[in-house]
Scaffold this motif. Structure first.
Motif, PDB file in Angstrom:
ATOM      1  N   ARG A  19      14.817 -48.567 -25.111  1.00  0.00           N
ATOM      2  CA  ARG A  19      15.429 -47.903 -23.958  1.00  0.00           C
ATOM      3  C   ARG A  19      16.932 -47.749 -24.225  1.00  0.00           C
ATOM      4  O   ARG A  19      17.588 -48.702 -24.653  1.00  0.00           O
ATOM      5  N   TYR A  20      17.447 -46.546 -24.000  1.00  0.00           N
ATOM      6  CA  TYR A  20      18.852 -46.241 -24.258  1.00  0.00           C
ATOM      7  C   TYR A  20      19.542 -45.794 -22.976  1.00  0.00           C
ATOM      8  O   TYR A  20      19.000 -44.950 -22.257  1.00  0.00           O
ATOM      9  N   PRO A  21      20.740 -46.304 -22.707  1.00  0.00           N
ATOM     10  CA  PRO A  21      21.509 -45.759 -21.587  1.00  0.00           C
ATOM     11  C   PRO A  21      21.998 -44.357 -21.949  1.00  0.00           C
ATOM     12  O   PRO A  21      22.102 -44.005 -23.135  1.00  0.00           O
ATOM     13  N   GLU A  22      22.302 -43.564 -20.952  1.00  0.00           N
ATOM     14  CA  GLU A  22      22.724 -42.179 -21.181  1.00  0.00           C
ATOM     15  C   GLU A  22      23.921 -42.089 -22.122  1.00  0.00           C
ATOM     16  O   GLU A  22      23.977 -41.211 -22.973  1.00  0.00           O
ATOM     17  N   ARG A  23      24.853 -42.998 -22.009  1.00  0.00           N
ATOM     18  CA  ARG A  23      26.046 -42.978 -22.868  1.00  0.00           C
ATOM     19  C   ARG A  23      25.655 -43.131 -24.343  1.00  0.00           C
ATOM     20  O   ARG A  23      26.194 -42.449 -25.213  1.00  0.00           O
ATOM     21  N   ALA A  24      24.709 -44.001 -24.652  1.00  0.00           N
ATOM     22  CA  ALA A  24      24.276 -44.194 -26.043  1.00  0.00           C
ATOM     23  C   ALA A  24      23.582 -42.935 -26.567  1.00  0.00           C
ATOM     24  O   ALA A  24      23.780 -42.546 -27.729  1.00  0.00           O
ATOM     25  N   VAL A  25      22.782 -42.294 -25.723  1.00  0.00           N
ATOM     26  CA  VAL A  25      22.121 -41.045 -26.119  1.00  0.00           C
ATOM     27  C   VAL A  25      23.174 -39.977 -26.399  1.00  0.00           C
ATOM     28  O   VAL A  25      23.124 -39.284 -27.424  1.00  0.00           O
ATOM     29  N   ASP A  26      24.146 -39.856 -25.503  1.00  0.00           N
ATOM     30  CA  ASP A  26      25.205 -38.861 -25.687  1.00  0.00           C
ATOM     31  C   ASP A  26      25.996 -39.120 -26.960  1.00  0.00           C
ATOM     32  O   ASP A  26      26.300 -38.186 -27.708  1.00  0.00           O
ATOM     33  N   ASP A  27      26.330 -40.369 -27.231  1.00  0.00           N
ATOM     34  CA  ASP A  27      27.085 -40.701 -28.440  1.00  0.00           C
ATOM     35  C   ASP A  27      26.307 -40.331 -29.698  1.00  0.00           C
ATOM     36  O   ASP A  27      26.867 -39.798 -30.665  1.00  0.00           O
TER      37      ASP A  27
ATOM     38  N   LEU B 159      13.351 -28.676 -35.320  1.00  0.00           N
ATOM     39  CA  LEU B 159      14.695 -29.236 -35.410  1.00  0.00           C
ATOM     40  C   LEU B 159      14.876 -30.388 -34.426  1.00  0.00           C
ATOM     41  O   LEU B 159      15.393 -31.444 -34.778  1.00  0.00           O
ATOM     42  N   LEU B 160      14.404 -30.216 -33.198  1.00  0.00           N
ATOM     43  CA  LEU B 160      14.539 -31.262 -32.185  1.00  0.00           C
ATOM     44  C   LEU B 160      13.726 -32.507 -32.560  1.00  0.00           C
ATOM     45  O   LEU B 160      14.167 -33.632 -32.322  1.00  0.00           O
ATOM     46  N   ALA B 161      12.551 -32.309 -33.138  1.00  0.00           N
ATOM     47  CA  ALA B 161      11.743 -33.457 -33.562  1.00  0.00           C
ATOM     48  C   ALA B 161      12.486 -34.260 -34.628  1.00  0.00           C
ATOM     49  O   ALA B 161      12.441 -35.497 -34.636  1.00  0.00           O
ATOM     50  N   HIS B 162      13.186 -33.566 -35.494  1.00  0.00           N
ATOM     51  CA  HIS B 162      13.987 -34.253 -36.514  1.00  0.00           C
ATOM     52  C   HIS B 162      15.131 -35.032 -35.860  1.00  0.00           C
ATOM     53  O   HIS B 162      15.387 -36.182 -36.221  1.00  0.00           O
ATOM     54  N   ILE B 163      15.805 -34.417 -34.925  1.00  0.00           N
ATOM     55  CA  ILE B 163      16.915 -35.074 -34.226  1.00  0.00           C
ATOM     56  C   ILE B 163      16.408 -36.272 -33.429  1.00  0.00           C
ATOM     57  O   ILE B 163      17.076 -37.306 -33.356  1.00  0.00           O
ATOM     58  N   ALA B 164      15.221 -36.159 -32.869  1.00  0.00           N
ATOM     59  CA  ALA B 164      14.655 -37.252 -32.067  1.00  0.00           C
ATOM     60  C   ALA B 164      14.425 -38.512 -32.896  1.00  0.00           C
ATOM     61  O   ALA B 164      14.387 -39.615 -32.338  1.00  0.00           O
ATOM     62  N   THR B 165      14.314 -38.374 -34.207  1.00  0.00           N
ATOM     63  CA  THR B 165      14.123 -39.561 -35.045  1.00  0.00           C
ATOM     64  C   THR B 165      15.366 -40.448 -35.060  1.00  0.00           C
ATOM     65  O   THR B 165      15.322 -41.550 -35.601  1.00  0.00           O
ATOM     66  N   SER B 166      16.452 -39.987 -34.461  1.00  0.00           N
ATOM     67  CA  SER B 166      17.662 -40.811 -34.328  1.00  0.00           C
ATOM     68  C   SER B 166      17.444 -41.964 -33.364  1.00  0.00           C
ATOM     69  O   SER B 166      18.226 -42.907 -33.328  1.00  0.00           O
ATOM     70  N   PHE B 167      16.383 -41.878 -32.571  1.00  0.00           N
ATOM     71  CA  PHE B 167      16.083 -42.885 -31.556  1.00  0.00           C
ATOM     72  C   PHE B 167      14.813 -43.632 -31.940  1.00  0.00           C
ATOM     73  O   PHE B 167      13.830 -43.014 -32.341  1.00  0.00           O
ATOM     74  N   GLU B 168      14.856 -44.940 -31.831  1.00  0.00           N
ATOM     75  CA  GLU B 168      13.700 -45.768 -32.158  1.00  0.00           C
ATOM     76  C   GLU B 168      12.650 -45.665 -31.052  1.00  0.00           C
ATOM     77  O   GLU B 168      12.988 -45.743 -29.867  1.00  0.00           O
TER      78      GLU B 168
ATOM     79  N   GLY C  89      18.596 -42.659 -15.451  1.00  0.00           N
ATOM     80  CA  GLY C  89      19.691 -42.795 -16.412  1.00  0.00           C
ATOM     81  C   GLY C  89      19.333 -43.564 -17.675  1.00  0.00           C
ATOM     82  O   GLY C  89      20.211 -43.856 -18.482  1.00  0.00           O
ATOM     83  N   VAL C  90      18.066 -43.876 -17.867  1.00  0.00           N
ATOM     84  CA  VAL C  90      17.619 -44.585 -19.061  1.00  0.00           C
ATOM     85  C   VAL C  90      16.690 -43.643 -19.831  1.00  0.00           C
ATOM     86  O   VAL C  90      15.809 -43.014 -19.260  1.00  0.00           O
ATOM     87  N   TYR C  91      16.881 -43.579 -21.157  1.00  0.00           N
ATOM     88  CA  TYR C  91      16.126 -42.643 -22.011  1.00  0.00           C
ATOM     89  C   TYR C  91      15.341 -43.444 -23.042  1.00  0.00           C
ATOM     90  O   TYR C  91      15.750 -44.521 -23.465  1.00  0.00           O
ATOM     91  N   TRP C  92      14.210 -42.864 -23.477  1.00  0.00           N
ATOM     92  CA  TRP C  92      13.435 -43.452 -24.568  1.00  0.00           C
ATOM     93  C   TRP C  92      12.694 -42.349 -25.276  1.00  0.00           C
ATOM     94  O   TRP C  92      12.423 -41.296 -24.719  1.00  0.00           O
ATOM     95  N   ARG C  93      12.403 -42.601 -26.549  1.00  0.00           N
ATOM     96  CA  ARG C  93      11.693 -41.617 -27.372  1.00  0.00           C
ATOM     97  C   ARG C  93      10.211 -41.675 -27.051  1.00  0.00           C
ATOM     98  O   ARG C  93       9.616 -42.724 -27.010  1.00  0.00           O
ATOM     99  N   THR C  94       9.644 -40.473 -26.860  1.00  0.00           N
ATOM    100  CA  THR C  94       8.226 -40.402 -26.520  1.00  0.00           C
ATOM    101  C   THR C  94       7.405 -39.637 -27.542  1.00  0.00           C
ATOM    102  O   THR C  94       6.406 -40.121 -28.010  1.00  0.00           O
TER     103      THR C  94
END
Length: 172
Positions: free
Chosen positions: A127-135, A114-123, A166-171
């Motif tokens: 690099r995403y700021p925490e606010r964008a990840v939360d949204d 399920l989490l792997a599927h949700i992770a596809t929401s991120f390219e 505070g910066v996130y990215w898909r790995t």
């Protein structure tokens, strides 16, 4: 008419008692009241709700249960001819409804799918700021089955997202 409409119509104890009385042959309001022990007002209200749902007919006279409607509701929509479903698809069907999370699996393997599927929401590589990840994660949590902070934590714990200052990215 759907099984959900039927379930809603029979969600109240009084309506179930009235429905049962009609099924067992009570043909008018007085007979329903006698069999159920409900007041005349409660019987009329329940019959009106059952009639609005399409379950009972003849509210003003000869009460009957609409058997054809019940058969259609019980049958539900025809199943699509999709062929065999793999375990990952089954997990997604179980825990997602219309793109919204309805629960989190307790088993780590299912949760990972399920989490792997949700992770596809991120390219990947972005690099995403925490606010964008939360949204983004709030959109998955609109049903209230979980919260975006829990999802974010799980995504990081499973190495599907990485975080630094505070910066996130898909790995993964």
């Amino acid at each position: 008419m759907t099984a959900q409409v039927l379930a809603g119509a029979l969600a109240d104890d009084g309506r179930r008692r009235v429905f049962g009385a009609v099924v067992l042959g009570a043909a008018d309001r007085a007979a329903v009241a006698a069999r159920t022990g409900l007041t005349a007002r409660e019987v009329v209200t329940a019959l009106r709700r059952l009639a609005d749902a399409g379950v009972v007919t003849g509210v003003d006279g000869d009460l009957r249960v609409d058997g054809d409607w019940l058969r259609e509701a019980a049958a539900g929509p025809p199943a699509p001819d999709a062929g065999p479903v793999d375990a990952g698809e089954r997990v997604l069907r179980t825990f997602l409804r219309d793109g919204v999370l309805v629960g989190l699996p307790a088993q780590r393997g299912r949760r990972r799918v399920l989490l792997a599927h949700i992770a596809t929401s991120f390219e990947p590589g972005v690099r995403y700021p925490e606010r964008a990840v939360d949204d983004t994660l709030r959109g998955w949590c609109a049903g209230g089955a979980s919260d975006h902070v829990t999802l974010r934590r799980y995504l990081i714990d499973e190495a599907l997202l990485s975080r630094e200052q505070g910066v996130y990215w898909r790995t993964g």
